[in-house]
Design a protein around this motif. Sequence first.
Motif, PDB file in Angstrom:
ATOM      1  N   GLN A 103       0.826  -1.208   0.000  1.00  0.00           N
ATOM      2  CA  GLN A 103       0.000   0.000   0.000  1.00  0.00           C
ATOM      3  C   GLN A 103       0.858   1.254   0.000  1.00  0.00           C
ATOM      4  O   GLN A 103       0.546   2.249  -0.669  1.00  0.00           O
ATOM      5  N   PHE A 104       1.941   1.206   0.748  1.00  0.00           N
ATOM      6  CA  PHE A 104       2.880   2.335   0.805  1.00  0.00           C
ATOM      7  C   PHE A 104       3.451   2.616  -0.581  1.00  0.00           C
ATOM      8  O   PHE A 104       3.490   3.764  -1.033  1.00  0.00           O
ATOM      9  N   ALA A 105       3.889   1.574  -1.276  1.00  0.00           N
ATOM     10  CA  ALA A 105       4.464   1.745  -2.606  1.00  0.00           C
ATOM     11  C   ALA A 105       3.436   2.292  -3.586  1.00  0.00           C
ATOM     12  O   ALA A 105       3.739   3.178  -4.401  1.00  0.00           O
ATOM     13  N   LEU A 106       2.197   1.777  -3.513  1.00  0.00           N
ATOM     14  CA  LEU A 106       1.151   2.284  -4.401  1.00  0.00           C
ATOM     15  C   LEU A 106       0.881   3.761  -4.158  1.00  0.00           C
ATOM     16  O   LEU A 106       0.661   4.530  -5.089  1.00  0.00           O
ATOM     17  N   GLY A 107       0.878   4.162  -2.883  1.00  0.00           N
ATOM     18  CA  GLY A 107       0.616   5.555  -2.552  1.00  0.00           C
ATOM     19  C   GLY A 107       1.672   6.507  -3.067  1.00  0.00           C
ATOM     20  O   GLY A 107       1.417   7.699  -3.243  1.00  0.00           O
ATOM     21  N   LEU A 108       2.869   5.986  -3.309  1.00  0.00           N
ATOM     22  CA  LEU A 108       3.970   6.822  -3.797  1.00  0.00           C
ATOM     23  C   LEU A 108       4.273   6.561  -5.269  1.00  0.00           C
ATOM     24  O   LEU A 108       5.325   6.977  -5.761  1.00  0.00           O
ATOM     25  N   SER A 109       3.364   5.897  -5.963  1.00  0.00           N
ATOM     26  CA  SER A 109       3.612   5.557  -7.355  1.00  0.00           C
ATOM     27  C   SER A 109       3.302   6.694  -8.313  1.00  0.00           C
ATOM     28  O   SER A 109       3.605   6.616  -9.498  1.00  0.00           O
ATOM     29  N   THR A 110       2.678   7.764  -7.806  1.00  0.00           N
ATOM     30  CA  THR A 110       2.368   8.919  -8.636  1.00  0.00           C
ATOM     31  C   THR A 110       3.039  10.160  -8.067  1.00  0.00           C
ATOM     32  O   THR A 110       3.391  10.222  -6.886  1.00  0.00           O
ATOM     33  N   GLN A 111       3.182  11.149  -8.912  1.00  0.00           N
ATOM     34  CA  GLN A 111       3.769  12.423  -8.483  1.00  0.00           C
ATOM     35  C   GLN A 111       2.941  13.073  -7.385  1.00  0.00           C
ATOM     36  O   GLN A 111       3.472  13.579  -6.392  1.00  0.00           O
ATOM     37  N   GLY A 112       1.616  13.030  -7.548  1.00  0.00           N
ATOM     38  CA  GLY A 112       0.742  13.592  -6.526  1.00  0.00           C
ATOM     39  C   GLY A 112       0.838  12.853  -5.209  1.00  0.00           C
ATOM     40  O   GLY A 112       0.746  13.459  -4.145  1.00  0.00           O
TER      41      GLY A 112
END
Length: 470
Positions: free
Chosen positions: A379-388
């Motif tokens: 979940q952490f990685a997904l949350g940081l997968s975009t610039q926003g």
Amino acid sequence: MFQQPQEATESWRRKIPSPSPAGQFRLPATKELKLDNGLTIVLVEDHRSPLVTIEAGIPIAPRQSLARAALSNFVALSESTAELLTEGAGSRTGSELAREVESLGGRIASSVNEDYAEVSAVAVSENAHRMIELFADVLLRPTFPQSEVALYKSNRVERLKVQRQDPAFLVDEMFDKAVYGSHPYSLSVPTPQAVRAVTRLKIERFYRSNFAPEGSAIVIAGDFDLLKTETTLRELFSRWKSLAAHQSVREVNLRNGAARKIYLIDRPGSEQADFRIGRLAVKRGDPDYFALSVANAIVGAGTASRLFLNIREKKGYAYDVSSSISALKQAGTFFGASQTRTDVTVAAIKEMLAELDRIGEEKVSDQEMRDAKSFLTGQFALGLSTQGGVAGRLLHARVLGLAPDYLENYRARVGEVTSDRVRQVARRYIASKTSVIVVVGDARKLTKGLRGIGPVGVFNAEGRRLLQPK
């Protein structure tokens, strides 16, 4: 001649491959500036996508404990001020600002949460400089047009009426009130009377008194020229001056109640019930946050969690069931929640109470620990997968006062959690003996069964106590 399928002769295909160990998260090149006025600016240069994201966070909180009516007025003003920032700024009306933002291939928005007001924008990189200038106008020179104030008030009062028809809203509102008591976090929304009392003059005064650079942060991430952008930001935001003396918010010492309490909100004729079970837990910067996150993942975060497998898959009491942590700057809560048919609501609540207690009593298996940690790091990685996502997480960390290396060390902190620590935090923050239970449903059908779990208070949708049905 008959030949066996290739899969039958290759036994390795039957073995599920083990996941590779998670690599250390590393932010792109980051530069942090601290202006003389107290504003923090974080620049994240990343040329992988031709976009630029801008996020600003401004701490907003009452300076002291307020009576209920005064707190409702504060919430009404914080909501209206934050949401009207983008409805006119500098020399532009709201529609002119919207058209110009659209012409830049971007968008801009503003809102407020329990801890801070937030302004966000995104634009294609070639228009980043112009978007930063518009962003500065919105944040530093809002005009709060009278027509927009009137429209906002009318719409907000109507939204409050709609919200009060929603069981999920009623559960959330009563839970916060019961858990947080007199703390400002106890009030989810303002009253209609408080919204109607809002005026343009009050909004302007609120803005001058609360929107200040000290303690605020701006994060810019994306494809931009570092030196040019830094120069522009210093020039624009060094002009931001505090118009009122900064005062630290006095923290309130919150405590859980001495015994379990049930708050039943009557919804006559309802065929289903929404409920939440929880209590005070940790604030966002608490060292116990990571261990509690692992415990929460095991109890109710995801389809492999204990609550899901028991209450939905095994018992069939609910379509959706979960647990959550709401960790804010000054305090936080842990809670489980679900929606069930009225005839199985009491049974579902008992099952949830048992699961909340079990994690503090029994040793968690190694497999559950591995699965929970994998869930959290994924979940952490997904949350940081975009610039926003990167910009939002960085802003959150700065405004809430988390460690500068919080994002880089997140996976390691999760990985350090042991099953013994999970049991410790579960007994401290999850065990149900002093939990608050909020139920929205038909009181005539639910009161008797709920009395077998704990003392029941019955309320209407406006939060007023009613005579209990026999």
